[in-house]
Design a protein around this motif. Structure first.
Motif, mmCIF file in Angstrom:
data_model
loop_
_atom_site.group_PDB
_atom_site.id
_atom_site.type_symbol
_atom_site.label_atom_id
_atom_site.label_comp_id
_atom_site.label_asym_id
_atom_site.label_seq_id
_atom_site.Cartn_x
_atom_site.Cartn_y
_atom_site.Cartn_z
ATOM 1 N N UNK A 1 52.681 59.129 30.721
ATOM 2 C CA UNK A 1 52.406 58.790 32.123
ATOM 3 C C UNK A 1 52.132 57.291 32.241
ATOM 4 N N UNK A 2 52.234 56.774 33.456
ATOM 5 C CA UNK A 2 51.903 55.362 33.695
ATOM 6 C C UNK A 2 50.479 55.108 33.196
ATOM 7 N N UNK A 3 50.248 53.917 32.628
ATOM 8 C CA UNK A 3 48.989 53.676 31.905
ATOM 9 C C UNK A 3 47.725 53.934 32.731
ATOM 10 N N UNK A 4 47.784 53.591 34.013
ATOM 11 C CA UNK A 4 46.553 53.702 34.802
ATOM 12 C C UNK A 4 46.319 55.124 35.341
ATOM 13 N N UNK B 1 44.061 61.025 33.803
ATOM 14 C CA UNK B 1 44.478 62.342 33.321
ATOM 15 C C UNK B 1 43.274 63.273 33.437
ATOM 16 N N UNK B 2 43.290 64.070 34.480
ATOM 17 C CA UNK B 2 42.252 65.084 34.604
ATOM 18 C C UNK B 2 42.871 66.323 35.214
ATOM 19 N N UNK B 3 42.273 67.434 34.904
ATOM 20 C CA UNK B 3 42.781 68.757 35.280
ATOM 21 C C UNK B 3 43.592 68.770 36.588
ATOM 22 N N UNK C 1 46.145 68.096 27.971
ATOM 23 C CA UNK C 1 44.868 67.761 28.622
ATOM 24 C C UNK C 1 44.997 67.833 30.143
ATOM 25 N N UNK C 2 46.070 67.258 30.645
ATOM 26 C CA UNK C 2 46.286 67.154 32.090
ATOM 27 C C UNK C 2 46.339 68.551 32.715
#
Ligand SMILES: O=C(O)CCC(=O)C(=O)O
Ligand SMILES: [Fe+2]
Length: 355
Positions: free
Chosen positions: A316-319, A322-324, A268-269
Protein backbone atom coordinates in the motif's frame (compact mmCIF):
# COMPACT_ATOMS: atom_id res chain seq x y z
CA UNK A 1 -1.97 -30.66 -17.85
CA UNK A 2 -1.15 -33.44 -15.44
CA UNK A 3 -1.07 -30.89 -12.67
CA UNK A 4 -4.61 -29.75 -13.18
CA UNK A 5 -6.25 -32.71 -11.58
CA UNK A 6 -4.32 -32.17 -8.38
CA UNK A 7 -5.26 -28.53 -8.02
CA UNK A 8 -8.72 -28.42 -9.51
CA UNK A 9 -11.52 -29.31 -7.24
CA UNK A 10 -15.04 -28.51 -6.28
CA UNK A 11 -15.55 -25.21 -4.45
CA UNK A 12 -15.23 -25.63 -0.73
CA UNK A 13 -18.20 -25.40 1.54
CA UNK A 14 -17.94 -23.45 4.76
CA UNK A 15 -17.75 -26.81 6.56
CA UNK A 16 -14.48 -27.95 5.04
CA UNK A 17 -11.65 -25.87 3.66
CA UNK A 18 -10.05 -27.09 0.44
CA UNK A 19 -6.83 -29.05 0.83
CA UNK A 20 -5.37 -27.59 -2.32
CA UNK A 21 -5.19 -24.12 -3.79
CA UNK A 22 -8.51 -23.14 -5.42
CA UNK A 23 -8.57 -22.18 -9.10
CA UNK A 24 -10.72 -19.21 -10.13
CA UNK A 25 -11.61 -18.11 -13.67
CA UNK A 26 -10.87 -14.39 -13.49
CA UNK A 27 -12.34 -13.62 -16.92
CA UNK A 28 -15.74 -13.64 -15.21
CA UNK A 29 -14.56 -10.74 -13.10
CA UNK A 30 -12.88 -8.92 -15.98
CA UNK A 31 -15.71 -9.29 -18.48
CA UNK A 32 -18.76 -10.52 -16.60
CA UNK A 33 -21.93 -8.93 -15.29
CA UNK A 34 -22.20 -7.28 -11.88
CA UNK A 35 -23.47 -10.59 -10.52
CA UNK A 36 -20.49 -12.44 -12.08
CA UNK A 37 -18.09 -9.97 -10.52
CA UNK A 38 -19.67 -10.45 -7.11
CA UNK A 39 -19.52 -14.22 -7.45
CA UNK A 40 -15.83 -14.19 -8.39
CA UNK A 41 -15.04 -11.70 -5.62
CA UNK A 42 -16.67 -14.12 -3.19
CA UNK A 43 -14.63 -17.05 -4.51
CA UNK A 44 -11.39 -15.13 -4.11
CA UNK A 45 -12.38 -13.97 -0.64
CA UNK A 46 -13.08 -17.56 0.34
CA UNK A 47 -9.76 -18.79 -1.04
CA UNK A 48 -7.89 -16.09 0.88
CA UNK A 49 -9.81 -16.87 4.08
CA UNK A 50 -9.13 -20.57 3.85
CA UNK A 51 -5.77 -20.95 2.13
CA UNK A 52 -4.32 -17.47 1.57
CA UNK A 53 -3.50 -18.46 -2.03
CA UNK A 54 -5.56 -18.68 -5.21
CA UNK A 55 -4.79 -19.51 -8.83
CA UNK A 56 -6.32 -17.06 -11.28
CA UNK A 57 -6.83 -18.23 -14.81
CA UNK A 58 -7.60 -15.88 -17.69
CA UNK A 59 -6.16 -13.07 -15.62
CA UNK A 60 -5.59 -10.71 -18.52
CA UNK A 61 -1.78 -10.55 -18.53
CA UNK A 62 -1.03 -12.02 -21.99
CA UNK A 63 0.75 -15.37 -21.79
CA UNK A 64 3.12 -14.25 -24.52
CA UNK A 65 4.36 -11.44 -22.25
CA UNK A 66 4.77 -13.81 -19.32
CA UNK A 67 6.79 -16.15 -21.55
CA UNK A 68 8.85 -13.23 -22.76
CA UNK A 69 9.59 -12.19 -19.21
CA UNK A 70 10.95 -15.68 -18.48
CA UNK A 71 13.12 -15.42 -21.59
CA UNK A 72 14.55 -12.07 -20.44
CA UNK A 73 15.14 -13.52 -17.01
CA UNK A 74 17.11 -16.43 -18.47
CA UNK A 75 19.15 -14.07 -20.61
CA UNK A 76 19.87 -11.82 -17.64
CA UNK A 77 21.01 -14.60 -15.30
CA UNK A 78 23.11 -16.19 -18.06
CA UNK A 79 25.29 -13.07 -18.17
CA UNK A 80 28.71 -13.27 -16.54
CA UNK A 81 28.64 -12.51 -12.81
CA UNK A 82 30.83 -9.43 -13.38
CA UNK A 83 28.23 -8.00 -15.76
CA UNK A 84 25.28 -8.72 -13.47
CA UNK A 85 27.19 -6.95 -10.73
CA UNK A 86 27.09 -3.77 -12.79
CA UNK A 87 23.57 -3.41 -11.35
CA UNK A 88 24.36 -4.26 -7.73
CA UNK A 89 21.71 -4.47 -5.04
CA UNK A 90 22.78 -1.86 -2.47
CA UNK A 91 23.81 -3.20 0.93
CA UNK A 92 21.17 -3.00 3.64
CA UNK A 93 17.45 -3.60 3.48
CA UNK A 94 15.94 -0.25 2.56
CA UNK A 95 16.70 -0.08 -1.16
CA UNK A 96 15.48 -3.31 -2.71
CA UNK A 97 16.59 -3.00 -6.32
CA UNK A 98 19.18 -4.52 -8.64
CA UNK A 99 21.04 -7.81 -8.65
CA UNK A 100 21.71 -10.02 -5.63
CA UNK A 101 24.09 -12.92 -6.22
CA UNK A 102 23.88 -16.43 -4.85
CA UNK A 103 23.37 -16.63 -1.12
CA UNK A 104 23.07 -12.92 -0.38
CA UNK A 105 19.55 -12.88 0.89
CA UNK A 106 18.13 -15.24 3.45
CA UNK A 107 14.42 -14.96 3.85
CA UNK A 108 13.42 -14.95 7.46
CA UNK A 109 10.05 -15.64 8.89
CA UNK A 110 9.34 -12.97 11.49
CA UNK A 111 12.85 -12.97 12.88
CA UNK A 112 13.86 -9.54 14.07
CA UNK A 113 16.62 -10.41 16.52
CA UNK A 114 19.92 -9.75 14.75
CA UNK A 115 21.69 -12.80 16.28
CA UNK A 116 18.94 -15.07 15.04
CA UNK A 117 19.05 -13.48 11.59
CA UNK A 118 22.79 -14.11 11.52
CA UNK A 119 22.31 -17.76 12.49
CA UNK A 120 19.78 -18.24 9.72
CA UNK A 121 22.14 -16.72 7.22
CA UNK A 122 24.58 -19.56 7.76
CA UNK A 123 22.50 -21.61 5.34
CA UNK A 124 21.73 -19.15 2.58
CA UNK A 125 19.10 -19.76 -0.02
CA UNK A 126 20.73 -20.93 -3.22
CA UNK A 127 19.24 -18.37 -5.58
CA UNK A 128 20.01 -15.13 -7.35
CA UNK A 129 17.58 -12.32 -7.98
CA UNK A 130 17.02 -9.08 -9.84
CA UNK A 131 14.55 -6.54 -8.51
CA UNK A 132 12.98 -3.58 -10.24
CA UNK A 133 10.10 -1.32 -9.34
CA UNK A 134 7.96 1.60 -10.38
CA UNK A 135 9.87 4.09 -12.54
CA UNK A 136 8.40 6.87 -10.36
CA UNK A 137 9.52 5.36 -7.05
CA UNK A 138 11.84 7.95 -5.54
CA UNK A 139 12.51 6.08 -2.33
CA UNK A 140 13.78 3.04 -4.23
CA UNK A 141 15.01 4.09 -7.66
CA UNK A 142 15.67 1.30 -10.12
CA UNK A 143 19.17 0.00 -10.70
CA UNK A 144 19.69 -1.15 -14.30
CA UNK A 145 22.57 -2.62 -16.21
CA UNK A 146 24.14 -0.26 -18.74
CA UNK A 147 21.67 -0.68 -21.59
CA UNK A 148 24.27 -2.03 -24.03
CA UNK A 149 24.85 -5.08 -21.81
CA UNK A 150 21.30 -6.35 -22.43
CA UNK A 151 19.49 -4.07 -24.84
CA UNK A 152 15.72 -4.15 -24.42
CA UNK A 153 15.76 -5.66 -20.92
CA UNK A 154 14.92 -2.46 -19.10
CA UNK A 155 12.23 -1.48 -21.57
CA UNK A 156 10.55 -4.86 -21.28
CA UNK A 157 10.65 -4.91 -17.48
CA UNK A 158 9.19 -1.40 -17.25
CA UNK A 159 6.30 -2.43 -19.51
CA UNK A 160 5.71 -5.78 -17.76
CA UNK A 161 5.63 -3.93 -14.44
CA UNK A 162 2.61 -1.98 -15.70
CA UNK A 163 0.80 -5.17 -16.79
CA UNK A 164 1.32 -6.72 -13.37
CA UNK A 165 0.37 -3.52 -11.56
CA UNK A 166 -2.86 -3.40 -13.57
CA UNK A 167 -3.73 -6.93 -12.47
CA UNK A 168 -3.00 -6.07 -8.83
CA UNK A 169 -5.40 -3.11 -8.98
CA UNK A 170 -8.11 -5.28 -10.52
CA UNK A 171 -7.71 -7.91 -7.79
CA UNK A 172 -7.91 -5.11 -5.20
CA UNK A 173 -11.24 -4.10 -6.76
CA UNK A 174 -12.46 -7.66 -6.36
CA UNK A 175 -11.37 -7.74 -2.72
CA UNK A 176 -13.11 -4.44 -1.96
CA UNK A 177 -16.30 -5.77 -3.57
CA UNK A 178 -16.06 -8.91 -1.46
CA UNK A 179 -16.12 -6.71 1.67
CA UNK A 180 -18.94 -4.50 0.27
CA UNK A 181 -16.59 -1.51 0.36
CA UNK A 182 -16.57 1.14 -2.37
CA UNK A 183 -14.94 -0.85 -5.22
CA UNK A 184 -11.90 1.43 -5.56
CA UNK A 185 -11.14 1.79 -1.85
CA UNK A 186 -8.24 -0.67 -1.68
CA UNK A 187 -6.92 0.21 -5.11
CA UNK A 188 -6.92 3.91 -4.12
CA UNK A 189 -4.73 3.03 -1.15
CA UNK A 190 -2.21 1.66 -3.67
CA UNK A 191 -2.44 4.69 -5.96
CA UNK A 192 1.34 5.11 -6.19
CA UNK A 193 1.84 1.47 -7.25
CA UNK A 194 5.11 1.22 -5.31
CA UNK A 195 5.41 -2.42 -6.27
CA UNK A 196 8.34 -4.72 -6.94
CA UNK A 197 8.99 -7.01 -9.88
CA UNK A 198 11.43 -9.75 -8.96
CA UNK A 199 13.22 -12.18 -11.23
CA UNK A 200 14.40 -15.28 -9.42
CA UNK A 201 16.80 -17.96 -10.59
CA UNK A 202 17.47 -21.08 -8.60
CA UNK A 203 20.46 -22.73 -10.28
CA UNK A 204 20.80 -26.43 -10.80
CA UNK A 205 22.04 -28.14 -7.66
CA UNK A 206 22.33 -31.78 -6.51
CA UNK A 207 18.86 -32.71 -5.26
CA UNK A 208 20.52 -34.45 -2.31
CA UNK A 209 21.72 -31.08 -0.92
CA UNK A 210 18.16 -29.81 -0.94
CA UNK A 211 16.79 -33.03 0.58
CA UNK A 212 19.41 -33.02 3.34
CA UNK A 213 18.75 -29.38 4.13
CA UNK A 214 22.36 -28.35 3.49
CA UNK A 215 21.03 -25.92 0.94
CA UNK A 216 17.63 -24.43 0.38
CA UNK A 217 15.98 -22.78 -2.60
CA UNK A 218 13.84 -20.42 -0.58
CA UNK A 219 13.17 -21.06 3.08
CA UNK A 220 9.70 -20.98 4.64
CA UNK A 221 8.44 -17.41 4.89
CA UNK A 222 5.40 -15.26 4.39
CA UNK A 223 5.41 -12.23 2.12
CA UNK A 224 5.28 -8.88 3.81
CA UNK A 225 3.27 -6.64 1.51
CA UNK A 226 -0.41 -6.72 0.61
CA UNK A 227 -0.65 -9.04 -2.41
CA UNK A 228 1.85 -11.11 -4.41
CA UNK A 229 1.50 -12.43 -7.94
CA UNK A 230 3.69 -15.42 -8.72
CA UNK A 231 4.51 -16.73 -12.17
CA UNK A 232 6.47 -19.99 -12.18
CA UNK A 233 8.16 -22.03 -14.88
CA UNK A 234 7.25 -25.72 -15.21
CA UNK A 235 9.84 -27.09 -12.76
CA UNK A 236 7.82 -27.05 -9.54
CA UNK A 237 8.90 -27.24 -5.91
CA UNK A 238 6.78 -24.44 -4.46
CA UNK A 239 4.95 -25.56 -1.35
CA UNK A 240 2.52 -23.74 0.87
CA UNK A 241 1.77 -24.50 4.49
CA UNK A 242 -1.93 -25.16 4.68
CA UNK A 243 -3.24 -22.92 7.45
CA UNK A 244 -5.59 -25.56 8.84
CA UNK A 245 -3.49 -28.70 8.74
CA UNK A 246 -0.07 -26.97 8.84
CA UNK A 247 1.10 -29.52 6.29
CA UNK A 248 3.14 -28.28 3.35
CA UNK A 249 1.25 -28.93 0.11
CA UNK A 250 2.51 -28.54 -3.45
CA UNK A 251 1.45 -25.47 -5.40
CA UNK A 252 2.59 -26.53 -8.87
CA UNK A 253 2.43 -24.26 -11.89
CA UNK A 254 -0.80 -24.57 -13.85
CA UNK A 255 -0.90 -23.68 -17.53
CA UNK A 256 -1.93 -20.08 -18.06
CA UNK A 257 -2.47 -19.48 -14.37
CA UNK A 258 -0.96 -17.01 -11.96
CA UNK A 259 -0.77 -17.73 -8.27
CA UNK A 260 -1.89 -14.87 -6.04
CA UNK A 261 -1.32 -14.70 -2.32
CA UNK A 262 -1.93 -12.47 0.66
CA UNK A 263 1.01 -10.84 2.44
CA UNK A 264 1.36 -9.88 6.10
CA UNK A 265 0.29 -6.30 5.61
CA UNK A 266 -3.03 -7.36 4.06
CA UNK A 267 -3.46 -9.96 6.77
CA UNK A 268 -3.22 -7.18 9.37
CA UNK A 269 -5.45 -4.85 7.36
CA UNK A 270 -8.14 -7.50 7.11
CA UNK A 271 -7.81 -8.27 10.82
CA UNK A 272 -6.70 -11.80 10.01
CA UNK A 273 -9.67 -12.55 7.72
CA UNK A 274 -7.29 -13.19 4.82
CA UNK A 275 -4.35 -15.40 5.62
CA UNK A 276 -0.73 -14.65 4.92
CA UNK A 277 0.36 -18.19 4.30
CA UNK A 278 3.89 -19.51 4.80
CA UNK A 279 5.47 -20.94 1.68
CA UNK A 280 8.84 -22.26 0.51
CA UNK A 281 10.58 -23.77 -2.50
CA UNK A 282 11.98 -27.27 -2.12
CA UNK A 283 13.52 -29.80 -4.51
CA UNK A 284 11.26 -30.22 -7.52
CA UNK A 285 9.24 -33.40 -7.69
CA UNK A 286 11.00 -36.14 -9.64
CA UNK A 287 9.11 -36.62 -12.87
CA UNK A 288 7.86 -39.99 -14.07
CA UNK A 289 10.24 -39.83 -17.03
CA UNK A 290 13.23 -39.19 -14.75
CA UNK A 291 12.24 -42.10 -12.52
CA UNK A 292 11.91 -44.40 -15.51
CA UNK A 293 15.19 -43.27 -17.02
CA UNK A 294 17.29 -43.20 -13.89
CA UNK A 295 15.59 -45.40 -11.33
CA UNK A 296 14.30 -44.09 -8.00
CA UNK A 297 17.54 -43.73 -6.15
CA UNK A 298 19.56 -42.08 -8.86
CA UNK A 299 16.73 -39.71 -9.67
CA UNK A 300 16.77 -38.44 -6.07
CA UNK A 301 20.52 -37.78 -6.11
CA UNK A 302 20.66 -36.24 -9.58
CA UNK A 303 21.14 -32.55 -10.21
CA UNK A 304 17.72 -30.93 -10.06
CA UNK A 305 16.67 -28.63 -12.85
CA UNK A 306 17.28 -24.90 -12.56
CA UNK A 307 14.10 -23.03 -11.75
CA UNK A 308 12.92 -19.55 -12.66
CA UNK A 309 10.06 -17.70 -11.04
CA UNK A 310 8.69 -14.17 -11.21
CA UNK A 311 7.04 -12.81 -8.09
CA UNK A 312 5.44 -9.37 -8.17
CA UNK A 313 4.96 -7.78 -4.76
CA UNK A 314 2.37 -5.12 -4.03
CA UNK A 315 2.21 -2.89 -1.03
CA UNK A 316 0.00 0.00 0.00
CA UNK A 317 1.03 3.65 -0.32
CA UNK A 318 3.47 4.42 2.51
CA UNK A 319 1.23 6.78 4.45
CA UNK A 320 -1.78 4.43 4.41
CA UNK A 321 -2.86 3.63 7.93
CA UNK A 322 -3.27 -0.10 8.14
CA UNK A 323 -6.04 -0.82 10.57
CA UNK A 324 -8.94 -3.24 10.56
CA UNK A 325 -11.00 -2.72 7.39
CA UNK A 326 -14.74 -2.17 7.83
CA UNK A 327 -16.46 -5.54 8.01
CA UNK A 328 -13.37 -7.41 9.20
CA UNK A 329 -13.85 -6.89 12.94
CA UNK A 330 -13.91 -9.94 15.16
CA UNK A 331 -17.11 -11.24 16.80
CA UNK A 332 -17.29 -8.51 19.46
CA UNK A 333 -15.90 -5.77 17.25
CA UNK A 334 -12.40 -6.86 18.20
CA UNK A 335 -9.35 -5.59 16.30
CA UNK A 336 -6.36 -7.92 16.55
CA UNK A 337 -3.60 -5.57 15.46
CA UNK A 338 -2.35 -2.11 16.35
CA UNK A 339 -2.76 0.46 13.60
CA UNK A 340 0.49 1.34 11.85
CA UNK A 341 1.36 2.87 8.54
CA UNK A 342 2.37 0.73 5.58
CA UNK A 343 5.80 2.36 5.63
CA UNK A 344 6.43 1.54 9.28
CA UNK A 345 5.52 -2.08 8.71
CA UNK A 346 7.53 -2.65 5.53
CA UNK A 347 10.64 -1.01 6.97
CA UNK A 348 10.49 -3.28 9.98
CA UNK A 349 10.34 -6.38 7.74
CA UNK A 350 12.95 -5.31 5.20
CA UNK A 351 15.44 -4.48 7.93
CA UNK A 352 15.32 -8.14 8.99
CA UNK A 353 16.32 -9.34 5.52
CA UNK A 354 19.63 -7.55 5.18
CA UNK A 355 20.31 -6.40 8.76
O1 LIG B 1 10.13 -18.87 -6.35
C1 LIG B 1 9.01 -19.03 -5.89
O2 LIG B 1 8.17 -19.76 -6.41
C2 LIG B 1 8.60 -18.33 -4.62
C3 LIG B 1 9.28 -17.02 -4.42
C4 LIG B 1 8.83 -16.35 -3.17
O3 LIG B 1 8.09 -16.89 -2.40
C5 LIG B 1 9.31 -15.00 -2.85
O4 LIG B 1 10.18 -14.47 -3.56
O5 LIG B 1 8.79 -14.42 -1.87
FE1 LIG C 1 7.24 -15.47 -1.03
Amino acid sequence: MAYETSVNEAPSSSMSAPKTVPVVDFSRFLHGSVADKRAIAREIDEAFRNVGFVYLQNHGVPQQKVDECFEWSQRFFALPEAVKKLAPHPPGGSHHRGYSGLGVEKVTQNVFDSNEVEALRQMPDFKESFESGNVHDQMQPNIWLPDEELPGFRQFMEAFFLDCAGLIHTILHALAISLSLPPSQLSDAHSQSLFQLRLLHYPSIPSSLLHSGEKSRIGAHSDFGTLTLLFQDDVGGLEIQHPQTEEFIAAPPIPGGVLVNIGDLMMRWSNGRWRSTVHRVVAPPVSKVEREELGDEEAETEMCRPRYSIPFFATADPETVIECLPGCEGPDGKKEFEAMTALEYVQMRMAALYA
